[in-house]
Design a protein around this motif. Structure first.
Motif, PDB file in Angstrom:
ATOM      1  N   SER A   1      14.167 -17.853  12.336  1.00  8.09           N
ATOM      2  CA  SER A   1      14.694 -16.518  12.632  1.00  8.09           C
ATOM      3  C   SER A   1      14.840 -15.745  11.320  1.00  8.09           C
ATOM      4  O   SER A   1      14.393 -16.207  10.263  1.00  8.09           O
ATOM      5  CB  SER A   1      16.039 -16.625  13.347  1.00  8.09           C
ATOM      6  OG  SER A   1      16.430 -15.359  13.830  1.00  8.09           O
ATOM      7  N   LYS A   2      15.474 -14.593  11.438  1.00  7.81           N
ATOM      8  CA  LYS A   2      15.790 -13.829  10.238  1.00  7.81           C
ATOM      9  C   LYS A   2      17.237 -14.097   9.895  1.00  7.81           C
ATOM     10  O   LYS A   2      18.062 -14.319  10.773  1.00  7.81           O
ATOM     11  CB  LYS A   2      15.533 -12.356  10.512  1.00  7.81           C
ATOM     12  CG  LYS A   2      14.090 -12.155  10.962  1.00  7.81           C
ATOM     13  CD  LYS A   2      13.706 -10.731  10.955  1.00  7.81           C
ATOM     14  CE  LYS A   2      13.642 -10.254   9.530  1.00  7.81           C
ATOM     15  NZ  LYS A   2      13.218  -8.858   9.453  1.00  7.81           N
ATOM     16  N   ARG A   3      17.510 -14.072   8.621  1.00  6.96           N
ATOM     17  CA  ARG A   3      18.834 -14.461   8.180  1.00  6.96           C
ATOM     18  C   ARG A   3      19.315 -13.508   7.099  1.00  6.96           C
ATOM     19  O   ARG A   3      18.514 -13.068   6.265  1.00  6.96           O
ATOM     20  CB  ARG A   3      18.735 -15.877   7.626  1.00  6.96           C
ATOM     21  CG  ARG A   3      20.043 -16.528   7.416  1.00  6.96           C
ATOM     22  CD  ARG A   3      19.826 -18.013   7.256  1.00  6.96           C
ATOM     23  NE  ARG A   3      21.031 -18.653   6.805  1.00  6.96           N
ATOM     24  CZ  ARG A   3      21.069 -19.831   6.224  1.00  6.96           C
ATOM     25  NH1 ARG A   3      19.958 -20.498   6.003  1.00  6.96           N
ATOM     26  NH2 ARG A   3      22.212 -20.341   5.855  1.00  6.96           N
TER      27      ARG A   3
ATOM     28  N   GLY B   1      12.544  -1.102   4.736  1.00  2.52           N
ATOM     29  CA  GLY B   1      13.630  -2.071   4.590  1.00  2.52           C
ATOM     30  C   GLY B   1      13.167  -3.368   3.957  1.00  2.52           C
ATOM     31  O   GLY B   1      13.951  -4.035   3.257  1.00  2.52           O
ATOM     32  N   SER B   2      11.914  -3.727   4.155  1.00  2.00           N
ATOM     33  CA  SER B   2      11.445  -5.018   3.626  1.00  2.00           C
ATOM     34  C   SER B   2      11.469  -5.057   2.097  1.00  2.00           C
ATOM     35  O   SER B   2      12.101  -5.958   1.518  1.00  2.00           O
ATOM     36  CB  SER B   2      10.053  -5.343   4.176  1.00  2.00           C
ATOM     37  OG  SER B   2      10.137  -5.464   5.584  1.00  2.00           O
ATOM     38  N   PRO B   3      10.844  -4.101   1.396  1.00  2.00           N
ATOM     39  CA  PRO B   3      10.962  -4.119  -0.075  1.00  2.00           C
ATOM     40  C   PRO B   3      12.402  -3.913  -0.569  1.00  2.00           C
ATOM     41  O   PRO B   3      12.788  -4.486  -1.593  1.00  2.00           O
ATOM     42  CB  PRO B   3      10.064  -2.965  -0.530  1.00  2.00           C
ATOM     43  CG  PRO B   3       9.111  -2.757   0.584  1.00  2.00           C
ATOM     44  CD  PRO B   3       9.859  -3.095   1.844  1.00  2.00           C
TER      45      PRO B   3
ATOM     46  N   ARG C   1       0.783  -1.232   0.000  1.00  2.00           N
ATOM     47  CA  ARG C   1       0.000   0.000   0.000  1.00  2.00           C
ATOM     48  C   ARG C   1       0.818   1.288   0.000  1.00  2.00           C
ATOM     49  O   ARG C   1       0.556   2.197  -0.781  1.00  2.00           O
ATOM     50  CB  ARG C   1      -0.883   0.037   1.268  1.00  2.00           C
ATOM     51  CG  ARG C   1      -2.127  -0.804   1.193  1.00  2.00           C
ATOM     52  CD  ARG C   1      -2.976  -0.632   2.464  1.00  2.00           C
ATOM     53  NE  ARG C   1      -3.621   0.673   2.528  1.00  2.00           N
ATOM     54  CZ  ARG C   1      -3.446   1.552   3.498  1.00  2.00           C
ATOM     55  NH1 ARG C   1      -2.641   1.297   4.495  1.00  2.00           N
ATOM     56  NH2 ARG C   1      -4.078   2.714   3.481  1.00  2.00           N
ATOM     57  N   SER C   2       1.777   1.381   0.919  1.00  2.00           N
ATOM     58  CA  SER C   2       2.297   2.705   1.276  1.00  2.00           C
ATOM     59  C   SER C   2       2.937   3.466   0.106  1.00  2.00           C
ATOM     60  O   SER C   2       2.777   4.676   0.007  1.00  2.00           O
ATOM     61  CB  SER C   2       3.278   2.592   2.444  1.00  2.00           C
ATOM     62  OG  SER C   2       4.422   1.878   2.063  1.00  2.00           O
ATOM     63  N   ALA C   3       3.610   2.762  -0.808  1.00  2.00           N
ATOM     64  CA  ALA C   3       4.304   3.471  -1.903  1.00  2.00           C
ATOM     65  C   ALA C   3       3.309   4.157  -2.840  1.00  2.00           C
ATOM     66  O   ALA C   3       3.653   5.124  -3.525  1.00  2.00           O
ATOM     67  CB  ALA C   3       5.181   2.497  -2.683  1.00  2.00           C
TER      68      ALA C   3
HETATM   69  P1  NAP Z   1       8.990  -2.405   6.573  1.00  2.00           P
HETATM   70  O1  NAP Z   1       8.797  -3.807   7.042  1.00  2.00           O
HETATM   71  O2  NAP Z   1       9.635  -2.183   5.287  1.00  2.00           O
HETATM   72  O3  NAP Z   1       7.587  -1.658   6.568  1.00  2.00           O
HETATM   73  C1  NAP Z   1       6.780  -1.647   7.737  1.00  2.00           C
HETATM   74  C2  NAP Z   1       5.427  -1.015   7.440  1.00  2.00           C
HETATM   75  O4  NAP Z   1       5.585   0.367   7.156  1.00  2.00           O
HETATM   76  C3  NAP Z   1       4.729  -1.642   6.251  1.00  2.00           C
HETATM   77  O5  NAP Z   1       3.397  -1.882   6.620  1.00  2.00           O
HETATM   78  C4  NAP Z   1       4.812  -0.568   5.170  1.00  2.00           C
HETATM   79  O6  NAP Z   1       3.656  -0.573   4.347  1.00  2.00           O
HETATM   80  C5  NAP Z   1       4.828   0.712   6.005  1.00  2.00           C
HETATM   81  N1  NAP Z   1       5.461   1.852   5.353  1.00  2.00           N
HETATM   82  C6  NAP Z   1       6.646   1.913   4.682  1.00  2.00           C
HETATM   83  N2  NAP Z   1       6.885   3.177   4.268  1.00  2.00           N
HETATM   84  C7  NAP Z   1       5.831   3.916   4.658  1.00  2.00           C
HETATM   85  C8  NAP Z   1       5.496   5.305   4.527  1.00  2.00           C
HETATM   86  N3  NAP Z   1       6.316   6.168   3.930  1.00  2.00           N
HETATM   87  N4  NAP Z   1       4.311   5.721   5.042  1.00  2.00           N
HETATM   88  C9  NAP Z   1       3.480   4.868   5.681  1.00  2.00           C
HETATM   89  N5  NAP Z   1       3.738   3.549   5.852  1.00  2.00           N
HETATM   90  C10 NAP Z   1       4.917   3.087   5.353  1.00  2.00           C
HETATM   91  O7  NAP Z   1       9.714  -1.615   7.766  1.00  2.00           O
HETATM   92  P2  NAP Z   1      11.218  -1.166   8.013  1.00  2.00           P
HETATM   93  O8  NAP Z   1      11.347  -1.011   9.470  1.00  2.00           O
HETATM   94  O9  NAP Z   1      11.591  -0.040   7.146  1.00  2.00           O
HETATM   95  O10 NAP Z   1      12.089  -2.421   7.543  1.00  2.00           O
HETATM   96  C11 NAP Z   1      12.268  -3.532   8.380  1.00  2.00           C
HETATM   97  C12 NAP Z   1      12.986  -4.599   7.593  1.00  2.00           C
HETATM   98  O11 NAP Z   1      14.288  -4.146   7.211  1.00  2.00           O
HETATM   99  C13 NAP Z   1      13.205  -5.855   8.419  1.00  2.00           C
HETATM  100  O12 NAP Z   1      12.968  -6.994   7.616  1.00  2.00           O
HETATM  101  C14 NAP Z   1      14.664  -5.762   8.821  1.00  2.00           C
HETATM  102  O13 NAP Z   1      15.246  -7.022   9.087  1.00  2.00           O
HETATM  103  C15 NAP Z   1      15.269  -5.104   7.583  1.00  2.00           C
HETATM  104  N6  NAP Z   1      16.553  -4.423   7.801  1.00  2.00           N
HETATM  105  C16 NAP Z   1      17.484  -4.502   6.809  1.00  2.00           C
HETATM  106  C17 NAP Z   1      18.729  -3.908   6.963  1.00  2.00           C
HETATM  107  C18 NAP Z   1      19.741  -4.035   5.877  1.00  2.00           C
HETATM  108  O14 NAP Z   1      20.864  -3.531   5.984  1.00  2.00           O
HETATM  109  N7  NAP Z   1      19.437  -4.697   4.788  1.00  2.00           N
HETATM  110  C19 NAP Z   1      19.031  -3.199   8.125  1.00  2.00           C
HETATM  111  C20 NAP Z   1      18.062  -3.133   9.111  1.00  2.00           C
HETATM  112  C21 NAP Z   1      16.825  -3.726   8.942  1.00  2.00           C
HETATM  113  P3  NAP Z   1       3.617  -1.345   2.918  1.00  2.00           P
HETATM  114  O15 NAP Z   1       3.840  -2.798   3.223  1.00  2.00           O
HETATM  115  O16 NAP Z   1       2.287  -1.036   2.378  1.00  2.00           O
HETATM  116  O17 NAP Z   1       4.711  -0.751   2.099  1.00  2.00           O
END
Ligand code: NAP
Ligand code: ZN
Length: 375
Positions: free
Chosen positions: A157-159, A97-99, A39-41
């Motif tokens: 877990s997460k990996r 971070g998820s996408p 949704r959010s994007a």
């Molecule tokens: P997210 O899981 O990407 O998103 C959480 C929620 O926020 C979703 O429901 C999303 O909606 C919503 N959302 C995103 N942007 C929004 C906006 N601008 N306005 C309103 N709602 C919004 O959350 P995140 O905390 O950013 O990411 C967490 C993930 O990142 C975890 O899987 C974590 O392990 C990973 N991570 C990766 C790294 C790395 O270096 N690769 C580092 C730290 C964490 P929609 O689903 O509709 O978009």
């Protein structure tokens, strides 16, 4: 002196930066897959800006908009199938971070038929497709890291996939997309960014270069701590996004530490948001590092503008409110899993299993009915 620093991502920051710099996409590929959440994007304008930038450069694209929070291996495999079918040659991750993490895994799987073990190995026969990252939360810093973090049911877990080949080529940072973030997501993601800078600073892999970024990131987040649960202006949103990308630069060099390893269990088993999970455990984690009277913990608190570790506890309690309860059995299970995580070894004071159990139970308060079981 003995140091390494590597960051191949072009970072572009500013309001309207995607439209302004859209011509850069021509150098990346000839057909894109936009990878985003449900949704959010579509609401915050990021997807539209990306589509318009591609259209302006006559680059065809396809949209995969079914990435769930904490993406699964199954979802990224499904999206990689779409990437192959549509014959795209680059991936644009847009969202939290998820996408962004999903986009990196899809970039690998689109050109490599590998099983799960090979996927997490970080070595691939074919070079992953180029990735462009457009963050819409201010927290993970994934737009500048070589990590893709997926939910892996095999290890409950997460990996993390770690590969220099999945560093995004370009990160477009426009804080306008973060303006409508709900307060809870703003808090959780800011705490995630803080934990990256803090853990990176307290990592035994820290070096002078990573610490410069960590210091700046913590100073900025410290100046915003009191604003996180309030109405926020654009300047504050920009600061948080900047602090978040700096945190990403830090962990790209240092990795995360025990705090993240432990937080993953709270997310996997109890569906606690990633940043919130780190925040709930942060005070006890810092106490662990401080056990031997570390100057570095004092430095962290100074950078955040906090008097002492108890002041941090208060700030976190105000922002995160009531913590989720945990049972003795959960403490045992989560601790066993966390102790096996690779990033535990980066921690300045490497916790024993008893330390990990103590951090979980003190942070979350063991459920009263089960308190009779001695930990
Ligand atoms: P997210 O899981 O990407 O998103 C959480 C929620 O926020 C979703 O429901 C999303 O909606 C919503 N959302 C995103 N942007 C929004 C906006 N601008 N306005 C309103 N709602 C919004 O959350 P995140 O905390 O950013 O990411 C967490 C993930 O990142 C975890 O899987 C974590 O392990 C990973 N991570 C990766 C790294 C790395 O270096 N690769 C580092 C730290 C964490 P929609 O689903 O509709 O978009
Ligand atoms: Zn994180």
């Amino acid at each position: 002196m003995n140091m390494e620093y590597y960051l191949p991502t072009k970072i572009i920051i500013g309001k309207g930066c995607i439209a302004e710099k859209s011509a850069l996409l021509n150098n990346i590929g000839s057909k894109a897959l936009i990878v985003t959440g449900r949704r959010s994007a579509k609401i915050n304008g990021s997807q539209q800006d990306i589509e318009e930038a591609l259209q302006a450069n006559n680059i065809p694209y396809y949209i995969f908009d079914a990435i769930e929070p904490n993406p699964s291996i199954k979802t990224v495999r499904e999206a990689a199938g779409v990437a192959r079918r549509e014959r795209v040659d680059f991936i644009i991750g847009c969202g939290g971070g998820s996408p962004l993490d999903a986009a990196k895994a899809i970039a690998i799987l689109a050109v490599n038929e590998v099983d799960d073990t090979e996927l997490f190995s970080g070595q691939y026969p074919n070079t992953p497709l180029p990735v462009i990252a457009v963050p819409t939360t201010a927290g993970t810093g994934s737009e500048v890291t070589q990590y893709s973090i997926l939910t892996d049911d095999n290890i409950q877990s997460k990996r993390s996939i770690t590969s220099a080949a999945i560093f995004p080529k370009i990160a477009f940072l426009d804080a306008i997309y973060t303006e409508g973030l709900p307060t809870e997501v703003t808090i959780n993601t800011a705490i995630d960014a803080l934990s990256h800078a803090m853990e990176g600073y307290l990592s035994n892999r820290a070096n002078d270069i990573s610490s410069i970024y960590a210091i700046k990131s913590m100073q900025i987040i410290g100046s915003c701590l009191e604003l996180l649960d309030k109405e926020m202006n654009f300047a504050t949103r920009e600061k948080l996004l900047y602090a978040s990308v700096l945190g990403g630069v830090v962990i790209a060099q240092t990795g995360t530490t025990a705090l993240h390893s432990m937080g993953y269990s709270l997310t996997y088993f109890k569906q606690v948001d990633h940043g919130r999970a780190n925040g709930l455990l942060m005070y006890e984690y810092l106490k662990l590092i401080n056990r031997e009277g570390s100057d570095k913990v004092r430095e962290v608190l100074n950078l955040l503008g906090l008097e002492d570790i108890e002041a941090l506890k208060l700030v976190l309690a105000t922002l995160l409110k009531q913590s989720e309860p945990i049972t003795v059995q959960e403490v045992k299970l989560f601790s066993e899993i966390a102790a096996k995580a690779k990033n535990i070894g980066n921690t300045l004071v490497i916790p024993s299993i008893a330390d990990i159990e103590s951090i979980f139970s003190r942070s979350l308060g063991v459920s009263p009915r089960l308190k009779a079981f001695k930990l």
